[in-house]
Design an enzyme around this catalytic site. Structure first.
Site, PDB file in Angstrom:
ATOM      1  N   HIS A  35     -69.995   9.478  -4.044  1.00  0.00           N
ATOM      2  CA  HIS A  35     -69.788   8.254  -3.272  1.00  0.00           C
ATOM      3  C   HIS A  35     -69.005   8.593  -2.002  1.00  0.00           C
ATOM      4  O   HIS A  35     -67.821   8.895  -2.071  1.00  0.00           O
ATOM      5  CB  HIS A  35     -69.029   7.228  -4.099  1.00  0.00           C
ATOM      6  CG  HIS A  35     -69.741   6.859  -5.364  1.00  0.00           C
ATOM      7  ND1 HIS A  35     -69.673   7.627  -6.506  1.00  0.00           N
ATOM      8  CD2 HIS A  35     -70.556   5.817  -5.647  1.00  0.00           C
ATOM      9  CE1 HIS A  35     -70.417   7.066  -7.449  1.00  0.00           C
ATOM     10  NE2 HIS A  35     -70.967   5.968  -6.959  1.00  0.00           N
ATOM     11  N   HIS A 265     -72.350   3.121   0.423  1.00  0.00           N
ATOM     12  CA  HIS A 265     -71.575   3.184  -0.821  1.00  0.00           C
ATOM     13  C   HIS A 265     -71.774   4.514  -1.557  1.00  0.00           C
ATOM     14  O   HIS A 265     -70.843   5.078  -2.108  1.00  0.00           O
ATOM     15  CB  HIS A 265     -71.982   2.025  -1.745  1.00  0.00           C
ATOM     16  CG  HIS A 265     -71.528   2.185  -3.153  1.00  0.00           C
ATOM     17  ND1 HIS A 265     -70.327   1.697  -3.607  1.00  0.00           N
ATOM     18  CD2 HIS A 265     -72.090   2.821  -4.220  1.00  0.00           C
ATOM     19  CE1 HIS A 265     -70.174   2.005  -4.890  1.00  0.00           C
ATOM     20  NE2 HIS A 265     -71.228   2.685  -5.290  1.00  0.00           N
ATOM     21  N   GLU A 414     -56.847 -10.009 -24.008  1.00  0.00           N
ATOM     22  CA  GLU A 414     -56.950  -8.798 -24.828  1.00  0.00           C
ATOM     23  C   GLU A 414     -57.256  -7.564 -23.969  1.00  0.00           C
ATOM     24  O   GLU A 414     -56.699  -6.485 -24.181  1.00  0.00           O
ATOM     25  CB  GLU A 414     -58.048  -8.973 -25.893  1.00  0.00           C
ATOM     26  CG  GLU A 414     -57.776 -10.080 -26.902  1.00  0.00           C
ATOM     27  CD  GLU A 414     -58.104 -11.471 -26.361  1.00  0.00           C
ATOM     28  OE1 GLU A 414     -58.729 -11.578 -25.281  1.00  0.00           O
ATOM     29  OE2 GLU A 414     -57.722 -12.462 -27.020  1.00  0.00           O
ATOM     30  N   HIS A 464     -56.436  -9.590 -39.401  1.00  0.00           N
ATOM     31  CA  HIS A 464     -57.564 -10.458 -39.783  1.00  0.00           C
ATOM     32  C   HIS A 464     -58.845  -9.624 -39.733  1.00  0.00           C
ATOM     33  O   HIS A 464     -59.753  -9.890 -38.955  1.00  0.00           O
ATOM     34  CB  HIS A 464     -57.634 -11.688 -38.878  1.00  0.00           C
ATOM     35  CG  HIS A 464     -56.400 -12.550 -38.952  1.00  0.00           C
ATOM     36  ND1 HIS A 464     -55.141 -12.086 -38.637  1.00  0.00           N
ATOM     37  CD2 HIS A 464     -56.228 -13.836 -39.331  1.00  0.00           C
ATOM     38  CE1 HIS A 464     -54.249 -13.052 -38.810  1.00  0.00           C
ATOM     39  NE2 HIS A 464     -54.882 -14.125 -39.240  1.00  0.00           N
ATOM     40  N   HIS A 476     -64.786 -15.174 -36.248  1.00  0.00           N
ATOM     41  CA  HIS A 476     -63.516 -14.453 -36.320  1.00  0.00           C
ATOM     42  C   HIS A 476     -63.539 -13.301 -37.325  1.00  0.00           C
ATOM     43  O   HIS A 476     -62.547 -12.609 -37.476  1.00  0.00           O
ATOM     44  CB  HIS A 476     -62.388 -15.416 -36.709  1.00  0.00           C
ATOM     45  CG  HIS A 476     -61.945 -16.295 -35.579  1.00  0.00           C
ATOM     46  ND1 HIS A 476     -62.831 -17.031 -34.832  1.00  0.00           N
ATOM     47  CD2 HIS A 476     -60.715 -16.544 -35.074  1.00  0.00           C
ATOM     48  CE1 HIS A 476     -62.160 -17.714 -33.918  1.00  0.00           C
ATOM     49  NE2 HIS A 476     -60.875 -17.431 -34.029  1.00  0.00           N
TER      50      HIS A 476
HETATM   51  C1  LIG Z   1     -67.378  -1.774 -15.058  1.00  0.00           C
HETATM   52  C2  LIG Z   1     -68.279  -1.160 -14.052  1.00  0.00           C
HETATM   53  N1  LIG Z   1     -69.415  -1.775 -13.727  1.00  0.00           N
HETATM   54  C3  LIG Z   1     -70.281  -1.220 -12.858  1.00  0.00           C
HETATM   55  C4  LIG Z   1     -70.000  -0.008 -12.283  1.00  0.00           C
HETATM   56  C5  LIG Z   1     -70.983   0.652 -11.341  1.00  0.00           C
HETATM   57  N2  LIG Z   1     -70.457   0.575  -9.956  1.00  0.00           N
HETATM   58  C6  LIG Z   1     -69.794   1.594  -9.420  1.00  0.00           C
HETATM   59  S1  LIG Z   1     -69.244   1.261  -7.888  1.00  0.00           S
HETATM   60  C7  LIG Z   1     -69.917  -0.271  -7.924  1.00  0.00           C
HETATM   61  C8  LIG Z   1     -69.769  -1.199  -6.750  1.00  0.00           C
HETATM   62  C9  LIG Z   1     -68.372  -1.353  -6.408  1.00  0.00           C
HETATM   63  O1  LIG Z   1     -68.203  -2.066  -5.238  1.00  0.00           O
HETATM   64  P1  LIG Z   1     -66.859  -1.855  -4.466  1.00  0.00           P
HETATM   65  O2  LIG Z   1     -65.738  -1.839  -5.394  1.00  0.00           O
HETATM   66  O3  LIG Z   1     -66.834  -2.861  -3.390  1.00  0.00           O
HETATM   67  O4  LIG Z   1     -66.984  -0.409  -3.889  1.00  0.00           O
HETATM   68  P2  LIG Z   1     -67.524   0.032  -2.453  1.00  0.00           P
HETATM   69  O5  LIG Z   1     -69.010  -0.156  -2.474  1.00  0.00           O
HETATM   70  O6  LIG Z   1     -66.876  -0.836  -1.461  1.00  0.00           O
HETATM   71  O7  LIG Z   1     -67.136   1.465  -2.386  1.00  0.00           O
HETATM   72  C10 LIG Z   1     -70.556  -0.501  -9.129  1.00  0.00           C
HETATM   73  C11 LIG Z   1     -71.260  -1.753  -9.469  1.00  0.00           C
HETATM   74  C12 LIG Z   1     -68.788   0.603 -12.649  1.00  0.00           C
HETATM   75  N3  LIG Z   1     -68.439   1.786 -12.166  1.00  0.00           N
HETATM   76  N4  LIG Z   1     -67.942  -0.001 -13.504  1.00  0.00           N
END
Ligand SMILES: Cc1ncc(C[n+]2csc(CCOP(=O)(O)OP(=O)(O)O)c2C)c(N)n1
Ligand SMILES: [Mg+2]
Length: 671
Positions: A35, A265, A414, A464, A476
């Site tokens: 990235h 990205h 949680e 539980h 539950h």
């Molecule tokens: C819980 C989770 N869901 C989905 C992803 C896949 N994912 C990685 S980066 C991203 C987009 C994130 O957007 P942002 O935080 O705005 O990052 P930017 O594109 O600005 O670098 C996604 C959906 C992940 N890493 N974790």
């Protein structure tokens, strides 16, 4: 963006930040994955943070009083790796950067705790880091109250992206931070308006600044590409009374043709794009080539904290020897020597009085003796304190007016609780445990998995734990949760049968330094099955013979938790019929599996039929039922095949056939 103007306005800063940007471009290109956009967009913010604010010493990455830097937007891992390399962390060599995302390198796709120094927590699952950061800040506040500012006095900084802020766990975390007025916590939001699918506006129109403010945060803004403005915002954020959020307006993939688009990205690997972008940065050296003068400037940043650290060392040396030893012990995660004798004494008393208590109550009995001797425990519950039995006498409540309080009211959060506990454990010096209903491990799962992956010793008090909770019904009643938790690598799942095993489970769990534990505890009262006091911690072995066959062994019954008493009753029936029956209690399959083969064979020898009984699904039992080679024993399972129902617990056990007679009948069928 007019990069020439940016560079001209702050030329020195610009060149330093460009080191991060170009290392990112080069590493992602070499890996052909990764990235690029986030590090390119946040390089200015990170540079100012490291250069002017973060208290750290690259030569002493474990210094307990360092500021913590959490990269919640873990996909931007090259931002962190670049910073660690540039500032001179010894293990983050250029070779590691060149091997970004390759097997054996410490530069994994997302930052993995334990791989490289300076990685404070594993991030990548969005939202976890910001919730960890809240835990870090809570740990700091707690330790500062206990040890004084001389010993503990630092900040937690976190970079979070749009994704982190969209994840539900962020709301749990920031509400908790706001309530606790965590003034040492500063979140820098990478406000670039872009996620993978496109513009943030495709799916969200939240006013993030208003959201944070509504939860009690102080909110600041800055131009994320103007170092003076970033510095101003950081100074203001540090001075604020509450947790602070800085909305940093940035451009993802700054300076490239992919800037401000979702294309920016991911991995920017096109050779022309890379060379054009580097040219726009005014960068003239080749791949991975950081000019010596710039590397020197960065290394000077890496030693900025050395004097502070030396001063801290000197302050620590003024503490009494006993205090120094105890601080070092708490930070190392070592248990006080007294723990073993304390648990033994409790066990003896339980075996002698043989109370019939729920194991959740037994857990409280254990905590009543544990908490006074382990001052670093921080207990809590997600709004089920009276049900989870997690609060003991004299803990006090952790709150802004009483940072020495050791009990945390997490609210109905949680996931936030579990992620905060990860942060506390990672911070060091604290031992967090927290409770909810076992069924809601689902809600906490995202963070529980990371406890296991990172290898942090967090204790999950999950009460539980079966249909035995009765009338609250199938919503539950966990049935698949034991299997799910046991399927998680590096997680110990304890399901103690009585108050003795519960005390043993706590001792075994607390002595883990790199493995989290779940204590699956009953709501309903259970008889004491360990009537004869043994000083040895049998639960620590995972499984053991609880009752030996009265005559030639024909059957082995295995059970955990509330079903151990059922197995013992089935044994009575079978023995009366002349069927020699051994009962094996298996409070922790993972620990049992880790015993040597001879021990396992001694407990589960061949030649007898085997029946396991547990008020959950069969998954996770076959290894013990069928034998380790899969065909050593005729076997059957008595448990759940579907969801439970709403009724008194006794009726449910009868309804689902989880009874002594049901177990005995299975044995007869097999013989
Ligand atoms: C819980 C989770 N869901 C989905 C992803 C896949 N994912 C990685 S980066 C991203 C987009 C994130 O957007 P942002 O935080 O705005 O990052 P930017 O594109 O600005 O670098 C996604 C959906 C992940 N890493 N974790
Ligand atoms: Mg974004």
């Amino acid at each position: 963006m007019d990069l020439t103007a940016l560079a001209a306005a702050h030329p020195d800063h610009w060149r330093r930040a460009a080191c991060i940007r170009t290392l990112t471009l080069d590493a992602v290109a070499a890996a052909n994955s990764g990235h690029s956009g986030m590090p390119m967009g946040m390089a200015d913010v990170a540079t100012v943070l490291f250069e002017k604010h973060l208290k750290f010493d690259a030569s002493a990455p474990h210094w307990p009083d360092r500021d913590r830097f959490i990269l919640s937007a873990g996909h931007g891992s090259m931002l962190l790796y670049s910073l660690l390399h540039l500032t001179g962390y010894a293990d983050m060599t250029l070779e590691q950067i060149r091997n970004f995302r390759q097997l054996g390198a410490i530069t994994a796709g997302h930052p993995e705790y334990g791989h490289a120094t300076g990685i404070e927590t594993t991030t990548g699952p969005l939202g976890q880091g910001i919730a960890n950061a809240v835990g870090f800040a809570m740990a700091e506040a707690s330790l500062r109250a206990r040890w004084g500012k001389k010993v503990v006095d630092h900040h937690t900084y976190c970079i979070a992206g749009d994704g982190c802020l969209m994840e539900g766990v962020s709301q749990e975390a920031l509400a908790l931070a706001g309530r606790h007025e965590l003034s040492r916590l500063i979140v820098m939001w990478d406000d670039n308006g872009i996620t993978i699918d496109g513009k943030v506006s495709l799916s969200d129109r939240t006013d993030q600044k208003a959201r944070f403010a509504a939860s009690g945060w102080d909110v600041f803004e800055c131009d994320g590409h103007n170092p003076a403005d970033i510095d101003r915002a950081l100074i203001a954020a540090k001075a604020s009374d509450g947790p602070a959020m800085i909305a940093c307006k940035t451009h993802i993939a700054l300076g490239s043709s992919a800037q401000d688009t979702s294309k920016g990205h991911g991995a920017l690997t096109d050779a022309t794009l890379i060379s054009d972008t580097k040219a726009a940065y005014g960068w003239t050296t080749g791949p991975f080539d950081i000019p010596a003068d710039l590397k020197e400037e960065w290394e000077a940043i890496g030693t900025r904290g050395a004097a502070d650290r030396a001063a801290w060392d000197a302050r620590i040396a003024t503490l009494s020897t006993a205090k120094q030893v105890d601080f070092a012990r708490a930070v190392s995660g070592e248990m006080p020597k007294k723990l073993s004798a304390t648990i033994k004494a409790l066990k003896k008393q339980i075996s002698e009085t043989a109370p019939k208590v729920a194991t959740r109550k037994a857990s409280e009995m254990a905590l009543e003796v544990i908490n006074p001797i382990i001052p670093e425990t921080l207990g809590g519950s997600a709004d089920l304190t009276g049900s989870n039995n997690t609060k003991t006498a004299d803990m006090g409540t952790f709150e802004p007016e009483n940072r020495k309080g050791r009990y945390i009211y997490y609210g109905i959060r949680e996931h936030g609780m579990a992620a905060a506990m990860n942060g506390m454990a990672l911070h060091g010096g604290t031992r967090p445990y927290g409770g909810t209903f076992m069924c809601f491990t689902d809600y906490a799962r995202g963070a529980m998995r990371l406890s296991a992956l990172m290898g942090v010793s967090v204790q999950y008090v999950m009460t539980h734990d079966s249909i035995g909770l009765g009338e609250d019904g199938p919503t539950h009643q966990p049935v698949e949760h034991l299997a799910m938790l046991r399927a998680t690598p590096n997680m110990l799942v304890f399901r103690p049968a009585d108050a003795v095993e519960t005390a043993e489970a706590w001792e075994a769990a607390l002595n883990q330094k790199a493995t989290p534990s779940v204590l699956a505890l009953s709501r309903q009262g259970l008889p004491t099955v360990r009537r004869e006091h043994k000083t040895a911690n049998l639960t620590w072995r995972g499984g053991y013979v609880l009752a030996e066959a009265g005559s030639k062994r024909q059957a082995i019954l295995m059970a955990t938790g509330s079903e151990v008493a059922i197995a013992l009753a089935a044994r009575d029936i079978l023995e009366a019929e002349g069927v020699g029956t051994r009962v094996v209690s298996l409070p922790c399959m993972e620990l049992f599996a880790s015993q040597d083969e001879a021990y396992r064979k001694r407990i589960l020898p061949g030649g007898a039929v085997r029946v396991a009984v547990e008020a959950g699904v069969r998954q996770s039992w076959d290894r013990w039922l069928l034998g380790e080679r899969g065909r050593e024993a005729k076997a059957a399972f008595v448990g759940m095949e579907g969801f439970g129902a709403s009724a008194p617990a006794d009726e449910l056990y009868a309804h689902f056939g989880i009874t002594a007679e049901g177990v005995a009948a299975k044995v007869r069928e097999l013989l």
